[in-house]
Design a protein around this motif. Structure first.
Motif, short mmCIF file in Angstrom:
data_model
loop_
_atom_site.label_atom_id
_atom_site.label_comp_id
_atom_site.label_asym_id
_atom_site.label_seq_id
_atom_site.Cartn_x
_atom_site.Cartn_y
_atom_site.Cartn_z
N MET A 1 13.35 35.86 -108.54
CA MET A 1 14.43 35.74 -107.60
C MET A 1 13.91 36.12 -106.21
N THR A 2 14.41 35.44 -105.22
CA THR A 2 14.01 35.66 -103.84
C THR A 2 15.24 36.08 -103.05
N ARG A 3 15.03 36.88 -102.03
CA ARG A 3 16.14 37.34 -101.19
C ARG A 3 16.18 36.53 -99.90
N HIS A 4 17.39 36.13 -99.49
CA HIS A 4 17.64 35.45 -98.22
C HIS A 4 18.88 36.10 -97.63
N GLN A 5 18.72 36.75 -96.47
CA GLN A 5 19.79 37.55 -95.88
C GLN A 5 20.18 38.59 -96.92
N THR A 6 21.47 38.65 -97.29
CA THR A 6 21.89 39.58 -98.34
C THR A 6 22.13 38.84 -99.65
N LEU A 7 21.69 37.59 -99.72
CA LEU A 7 21.82 36.80 -100.94
C LEU A 7 20.51 36.81 -101.71
N PHE A 8 20.62 36.71 -103.00
CA PHE A 8 19.44 36.44 -103.82
C PHE A 8 19.53 34.99 -104.25
N VAL A 9 18.38 34.32 -104.32
CA VAL A 9 18.36 32.92 -104.72
C VAL A 9 17.40 32.74 -105.89
N THR A 10 17.76 31.84 -106.77
CA THR A 10 16.93 31.54 -107.93
C THR A 10 15.76 30.64 -107.51
N PRO A 11 14.77 30.50 -108.37
CA PRO A 11 13.64 29.61 -108.05
C PRO A 11 14.07 28.17 -107.77
N GLY A 12 15.09 27.68 -108.49
CA GLY A 12 15.55 26.31 -108.25
C GLY A 12 16.14 26.13 -106.86
N VAL A 13 16.92 27.10 -106.41
CA VAL A 13 17.50 27.03 -105.06
C VAL A 13 16.41 27.16 -104.01
N LEU A 14 15.48 28.07 -104.22
CA LEU A 14 14.37 28.23 -103.29
C LEU A 14 13.58 26.93 -103.19
N ASN A 15 13.30 26.30 -104.31
CA ASN A 15 12.57 25.03 -104.31
C ASN A 15 13.34 23.95 -103.56
N HIS A 16 14.65 23.87 -103.80
CA HIS A 16 15.49 22.89 -103.13
C HIS A 16 15.45 23.09 -101.61
N CYS A 17 15.61 24.34 -101.18
CA CYS A 17 15.62 24.63 -99.74
C CYS A 17 14.26 24.36 -99.10
N GLN A 18 13.19 24.67 -99.79
CA GLN A 18 11.86 24.39 -99.25
C GLN A 18 11.62 22.89 -99.19
N LYS A 19 11.93 22.17 -100.24
CA LYS A 19 11.70 20.73 -100.32
C LYS A 19 12.46 19.97 -99.25
N HIS A 20 13.69 20.39 -98.97
CA HIS A 20 14.56 19.66 -98.04
C HIS A 20 14.74 20.38 -96.70
N GLN A 21 13.97 21.43 -96.48
CA GLN A 21 14.12 22.24 -95.26
C GLN A 21 15.60 22.56 -95.03
N ALA A 22 16.20 23.12 -96.06
CA ALA A 22 17.65 23.32 -96.07
C ALA A 22 18.05 24.78 -96.18
N PHE A 23 17.28 25.67 -95.58
CA PHE A 23 17.68 27.08 -95.61
C PHE A 23 18.98 27.31 -94.85
N TRP A 24 19.35 26.35 -94.01
CA TRP A 24 20.62 26.44 -93.29
C TRP A 24 21.80 26.47 -94.26
N VAL A 25 21.64 25.86 -95.44
CA VAL A 25 22.72 25.89 -96.44
C VAL A 25 22.95 27.34 -96.89
N LEU A 26 21.88 28.07 -97.12
CA LEU A 26 22.00 29.48 -97.51
C LEU A 26 22.59 30.30 -96.38
N ASP A 27 22.17 30.01 -95.15
CA ASP A 27 22.74 30.71 -93.99
C ASP A 27 24.25 30.48 -93.92
#
Length: 100
Positions: A1-27
């Motif tokens: 699990m990875t931390r983003h802001q005060t959220l934790f994200v699973t490997p699948g979400v991290l992969n999705h955000c990296q692949k699509h440059q979509a960390f803004w969704v987590l923000d």
């Protein structure tokens, strides 16, 4: 699990955000958490749906467990690929539906 802001994200979400440059969704999900804490039905579980249209506009919404929509936000532009993407927030962890 990875931390983003005060959220934790699973490997699948991290992969999705990296692949699509979509960390803004987590923000965006993170930015709505103060509002979600005021809604008893969103404190434990939230269902987020990102719907990206071919014209590069999008809508993101947060649904309650009962199926009704609590939050909707229009996105004027995104370079995210078209389609519908689902995320689940539960207990501070953002995951893909299949990671449950």
């Amino acid at each position: 699990m990875t931390r983003h802001q005060t959220l934790f994200v699973t490997p699948g979400v991290l992969n999705h955000c990296q692949k699509h440059q979509a960390f803004w969704v987590l923000d965006l999900i993170w930015s709505y958490q103060p509002h979600c804490r005021q809604d008893a039905m969103l404190r434990q579980i939230q269902f987020w749906v990102l719907a990206v249209r071919p014209d590069k506009t999008a809508t993101i919404r947060c649904d309650r467990d009962s199926g009704d929509t609590a939050i909707t936000q229009e996105i004027e532009f995104t370079d995210h690929p078209s389609g519908e993407y689902r995320f689940r927030w539960e207990g501070g962890v953002v995951m893909l539906p299949e990671e449950r």
